[in-house]
Design a protein around this motif. Structure first.
Motif, PDB file in Angstrom:
ATOM      1  N   ALA A   1       0.829  -1.207   0.000  1.00  0.00           N
ATOM      2  CA  ALA A   1       0.000   0.000   0.000  1.00  0.00           C
ATOM      3  C   ALA A   1       0.858   1.249   0.000  1.00  0.00           C
ATOM      4  O   ALA A   1       1.954   1.268   0.555  1.00  0.00           O
ATOM      5  CB  ALA A   1      -0.898   0.000   1.230  1.00  0.00           C
ATOM      6  N   GLU A   2       0.311   2.283  -0.632  1.00  0.00           N
ATOM      7  CA  GLU A   2       0.940   3.605  -0.562  1.00  0.00           C
ATOM      8  C   GLU A   2      -0.189   4.572  -0.335  1.00  0.00           C
ATOM      9  O   GLU A   2      -1.167   4.545  -1.096  1.00  0.00           O
ATOM     10  CB  GLU A   2       1.589   3.951  -1.913  1.00  0.00           C
ATOM     11  CG  GLU A   2       2.990   3.439  -2.044  1.00  0.00           C
ATOM     12  CD  GLU A   2       3.551   3.687  -3.453  1.00  0.00           C
ATOM     13  OE1 GLU A   2       2.975   4.488  -4.219  1.00  0.00           O
ATOM     14  OE2 GLU A   2       4.566   3.040  -3.765  1.00  0.00           O
ATOM     15  N   TRP A   3      -0.114   5.346   0.722  1.00  0.00           N
ATOM     16  CA  TRP A   3      -1.186   6.334   0.873  1.00  0.00           C
ATOM     17  C   TRP A   3      -0.726   7.674   1.376  1.00  0.00           C
ATOM     18  O   TRP A   3       0.248   7.798   2.085  1.00  0.00           O
ATOM     19  CB  TRP A   3      -2.352   5.795   1.686  1.00  0.00           C
ATOM     20  CG  TRP A   3      -2.147   5.566   3.143  1.00  0.00           C
ATOM     21  CD1 TRP A   3      -1.982   6.520   4.108  1.00  0.00           C
ATOM     22  CD2 TRP A   3      -2.133   4.297   3.806  1.00  0.00           C
ATOM     23  NE1 TRP A   3      -1.880   5.917   5.322  1.00  0.00           N
ATOM     24  CE2 TRP A   3      -1.977   4.563   5.183  1.00  0.00           C
ATOM     25  CE3 TRP A   3      -2.277   2.975   3.378  1.00  0.00           C
ATOM     26  CZ2 TRP A   3      -1.928   3.546   6.122  1.00  0.00           C
ATOM     27  CZ3 TRP A   3      -2.227   1.970   4.323  1.00  0.00           C
ATOM     28  CH2 TRP A   3      -2.053   2.256   5.665  1.00  0.00           C
ATOM     29  N   ASP A   4      -1.475   8.655   0.892  1.00  0.00           N
ATOM     30  CA  ASP A   4      -1.306  10.016   1.334  1.00  0.00           C
ATOM     31  C   ASP A   4      -2.744  10.496   1.393  1.00  0.00           C
ATOM     32  O   ASP A   4      -3.324  10.885   0.380  1.00  0.00           O
ATOM     33  CB  ASP A   4      -0.484  10.787   0.280  1.00  0.00           C
ATOM     34  CG  ASP A   4      -0.320  12.230   0.678  1.00  0.00           C
ATOM     35  OD1 ASP A   4      -0.649  12.566   1.825  1.00  0.00           O
ATOM     36  OD2 ASP A   4       0.113  13.039  -0.181  1.00  0.00           O
ATOM     37  N   LEU A   5      -3.320  10.347   2.570  1.00  0.00           N
ATOM     38  CA  LEU A   5      -4.782  10.471   2.671  1.00  0.00           C
ATOM     39  C   LEU A   5      -5.306  11.776   2.101  1.00  0.00           C
ATOM     40  O   LEU A   5      -4.658  12.789   2.248  1.00  0.00           O
ATOM     41  CB  LEU A   5      -5.206  10.326   4.132  1.00  0.00           C
ATOM     42  CG  LEU A   5      -5.211   8.860   4.582  1.00  0.00           C
ATOM     43  CD1 LEU A   5      -5.466   8.759   6.075  1.00  0.00           C
ATOM     44  CD2 LEU A   5      -6.239   8.063   3.802  1.00  0.00           C
ATOM     45  N   PRO A   6      -6.428  11.768   1.470  1.00  0.00           N
ATOM     46  CA  PRO A   6      -7.355  10.637   1.303  1.00  0.00           C
ATOM     47  C   PRO A   6      -7.042   9.721   0.113  1.00  0.00           C
ATOM     48  O   PRO A   6      -7.840   8.847  -0.177  1.00  0.00           O
ATOM     49  CB  PRO A   6      -8.695  11.323   1.077  1.00  0.00           C
ATOM     50  CG  PRO A   6      -8.334  12.612   0.434  1.00  0.00           C
ATOM     51  CD  PRO A   6      -6.981  13.008   0.928  1.00  0.00           C
ATOM     52  N   ARG A   7      -5.911   9.893  -0.532  1.00  0.00           N
ATOM     53  CA  ARG A   7      -5.597   9.010  -1.663  1.00  0.00           C
ATOM     54  C   ARG A   7      -4.896   7.752  -1.169  1.00  0.00           C
ATOM     55  O   ARG A   7      -4.043   7.834  -0.288  1.00  0.00           O
ATOM     56  CB  ARG A   7      -4.660   9.708  -2.652  1.00  0.00           C
ATOM     57  CG  ARG A   7      -5.184  10.999  -3.171  1.00  0.00           C
ATOM     58  CD  ARG A   7      -6.323  10.736  -4.103  1.00  0.00           C
ATOM     59  NE  ARG A   7      -7.009  11.985  -4.396  1.00  0.00           N
ATOM     60  CZ  ARG A   7      -8.264  12.067  -4.759  1.00  0.00           C
ATOM     61  NH1 ARG A   7      -9.000  10.993  -4.886  1.00  0.00           N
ATOM     62  NH2 ARG A   7      -8.822  13.218  -5.013  1.00  0.00           N
TER      63      ARG A   7
END
Ligand code: PRX
Length: 657
Positions: A65-71
């Motif tokens: 997983a890779e996240w940079d909320l909300p993405r």
């Protein structure tokens, strides 16, 4: 046996699965569930690697997983053709002869498609679509009933990387048109008509009306289900093709090769768009992508429904809703399960239909909705009593809170006191089950949707985000992205961010209110936004209101829900008319207008005419007060200091007969 279970339930409101069930279950104890759950949060990479070993990836993922909320992105770097997990991989095992879909039509006709046959049908349709110019990324609309070809259509799109949008067959022509235009579909797959309670739902006729103003549609492929005598379906030259004729043509070599050896797509390739109701008038095109969605549907199907060899699993939801997508098509097929599919109404020709299907085909797992259970209770115990339901071993519930009375009846009368019940909470947007009890591992409490699914960090919080105390009511939120979450709303990313991610910083807001008890079990109360849940159908109040005000006689409208024994919530609308219009005869006309604008399933249960609606001084309709009036509450709870004109409320109450 059932008596002692009943008394045990009364004592502590818990139902413990039998030792025999647990022994055979994939997860056999609460401790095992807890350790798997912890691993899913603490070592997600490792957890998902272990749990997706049986899915087919062409290129393995680099990072989970890779996240940079909300993405958020999942299975980053992986490529796959999802249909290989649902079809091809089973052919080398027992899938050649194993039933994929056991189908019963409403008139009683029966068809079984083995995995081999389903695979073949999907390839044939995929090749036909490819020859019609469908390419990866194109949108294809599917407006069909509960026939195996609907699953074939979805899988054929996925095979080509075309994004499907299934539009529930209960939607009207106008609703279909709006959805086609919103996603810009190139092809429509439909059928002449569908059987429903002995009547024909004229799908092609409605599709024709819709297609009069859908500039992007190039071709319509029409399955003949009913036949010309009972359901004439005139074909438009150059646009419409009969399904059988289209498939009878020999596809080009290139299209055949493409269907046979399909390309692999990026993990984040859009798989489908599914429209659902929100708090504004326009329906929301919830968009799901490929690998994360598949992983979520696969893992939850495997553990929640505890699929074993020899099971015949039946999810009664229509394929036009998310439950049909995740737990009739993608989840079960990716597990290689045999699924039951039924075309028609539960009371056609009488209330024993479900029970006769279970007995006749030997269904082992039944997944249905509380609203159906309550209707069965009302119809009486004599119907199930006529049938041998001993093949059942597990029951499921979804779509709305299940009241303990319905739970107990389901457990005793349908489950014979021996089947665990999994109450599953989730949403179109979550893609897969977020809360439930694993059937062999955890006890259930009637009315509670249980514990978090793997990888789901879910909580009940106060307005500012602090976690509530045990049993304190608050907002249900998810604090960490999960693989099967919706990635956006089609062509409306701003609304996606605003609806789900802007309510509280860095958490997903579900729109539901809930509490978590001292054992960590969640109790979902229901929607706290402007969305209703009527007989398991999600209906936006604004959607109903904008449909009503589009009628020439209506000046203003407000839609609210009131508690209903059968439907969970009933839809009540308050309407003010334009000068010169008389309420006489308008009730039926407005109901028909809703049928036309949205579909019959959204028909109000009550229409009330009034001279004015209660409003705040700034002109906002006070729906909270209307809700109380609709529910027949004589007293007004809460603050009314902003109400502009008290006499409006008094008059509405006085009219309440
Ligand atoms: O309010 C919750 C209710 O249904 C909503 C989601 O509706 P939809 O997207 O149409 O999906 C329905 C099937 C997954 C939720 O926000 N809901 C769903 N399941 C439950 C539930 N409420 C209580 N208990 C459930 N098991």
């Amino acid at each position: 046996m059932s008596d002692s279970i009943e008394s045990r339930l009364k004592e502590d409101r818990r139902f413990q699965p039998s030792e025999e069930f647990s022994k055979q279950a994939r997860v056999a104890s609460h401790a095992e569930y807890t350790s798997m759950y912890r691993k899913s949060l603490d070592e997600p990479e490792e957890f998902w690697r272990e749990q997706t070993f049986d899915l087919v990836f062409r290129t393995p993922w680099k990072t989970f997983a890779e996240w940079d909320l909300p993405r958020a992105k999942f299975f980053v770097g992986a490529t796959l053709n999802l249909t290989e997990s649902c079809l091809d991989r089973h052919l080398s095992t027992d899938g050649r002869t194993k039933a994929a879909i056991v189908w019963e039509g409403e008139p009683g006709d029966v068809r079984t498609l083995t995995y081999w046959e389903l695979h073949r049908e999907v390839l044939r349709l995929a090749a036909t679509l490819a020859d019609l110019g469908v390419q990866a990324g194109d949108r294809v609309a599917i407006y069909m009933g509960m026939v195996p070809e609907t699953a074939v259509a979805m899988l054929a799109c996925a095979r080509l990387g075309a994004t499907h949008s299934v539009i529930f067959g209960g939607f009207s022509a106008e609703a279909l048109r709006d959805r086609i235009n919103d996603c810009g579909a190139k092809i429509l797959l439909t059928q002449d008509g569908a059987w429903r309670r002995g009547n024909v739902v004229p799908l092609k006729k409605m599709a024709d009306e819709a297609l009069a103003s859908t500039p992007t549609i190039e071709k319509a492929i029409v399955l003949r289900r009913i036949g010309p005598e009972k359901c004439p379906a005139p074909m438009k030259e150059g646009r419409d093709l009969w399904w059988d004729d289209a498939l009878a043509r020999r596809p080009s070599e290139a299209a055949l090769a493409l269907a046979k050896n399909p390309p692999a797509f990026d993990a984040e390739h859009p798989l489908f768009i599914l429209y659902t109701s929100g708090s504004t008038g326009k329906p929301k095109g919830v968009m799901h992508t490929t690998a994360g969605y598949l992983a979520g549907a696969h893992v939850t199907t495997k553990y929640v429904f505890d699929i074993r060899p020899g099971d015949l699993y039946w999810c009664t939801a229509d394929v036009g809703w998310v439950t049909g997508h995740s737990y009739f098509v993608y989840g079960p097929l990716s597990c290689g399960a045999s699924v039951m599919m039924y075309e028609g109404a539960p009371n056609a020709p009488d209330w024993s239909r479900f029970w006769s299907i279970i007995e006749k085909h030997g269904v082992t797992i039944l997944y249905t909705a509380p609203t159906a259970i309550r209707a069965f209770i009302r119809a009486g115990d004599d119907w199930p009593a006529k049938h041998d339901l001993s093949s059942l071993r597990l029951l499921g519930s979804v779509g709305e809170p299940i009241n303990p009375e319905a739970w107990t009846w389901y457990h005793r009368v349908i489950g014979g006191g021996r089947c665990p019940i999994v109450d599953t909470w989730w949403q179109t947007e979550t893609g897969s089950i977020m809360l439930t009890t694993l059937p062999g591992a955890c006890y259930s409490k009637p009315g509670s949707t249980g514990l978090p699914s793997f990888g789901v960090d879910i909580a009940v919080v106060k307005d500012r985000g602090d976690e509530c105390q045990p049993n304190e009511g608050g907002k249900l939120v998810i604090r960490r992205p999960w693989p099967s979450m919706a990635r956006t709303l089609w062509a409306d990313d701003e609304r996606y961010l605003k609806t789900y991610w802007d309510v509280m910083p860095n958490v997903y807001f579900t729109g539901d209110g809930a509490r978590r008890d001292e054992d960590g079990y969640f109790w979902v109360v229901g929607r706290i936004d402007d969305v209703l849940n009527v007989a398991g159908h999600r209906i936006g109040t604004a959607e109903i209101e904008s449909a009503l005000v589009s009628h020439p006689a209506v000046a203003e409208a407000a839609a609210v829900g009131k508690p209903d024994e059968l439907k969970g919530q009933a839809l009540v609308v308050f309407v003010t008319l334009k000068a010169g219009h008389d309420a006489k005869d308008l009730k039926a006309k407005l109901a028909e207008h809703i049928d036309k604008e949205i579909g019959k399933f959204a028909r109000p249960d009550a229409i009330r005419f009034t001279d004015s609606l209660p409003k705040t001084r700034s002109g906002k309709i006070m729906r909270r007060l209307l809700k109380e009036v609709a529910s027949g509450n004589a007293e007004t709870k809460g603050d009314t200091s902003t109400l502009e004109d008290f006499s409006v409320l008094a008059k509405l109450r006085a009219d309440d007969d």
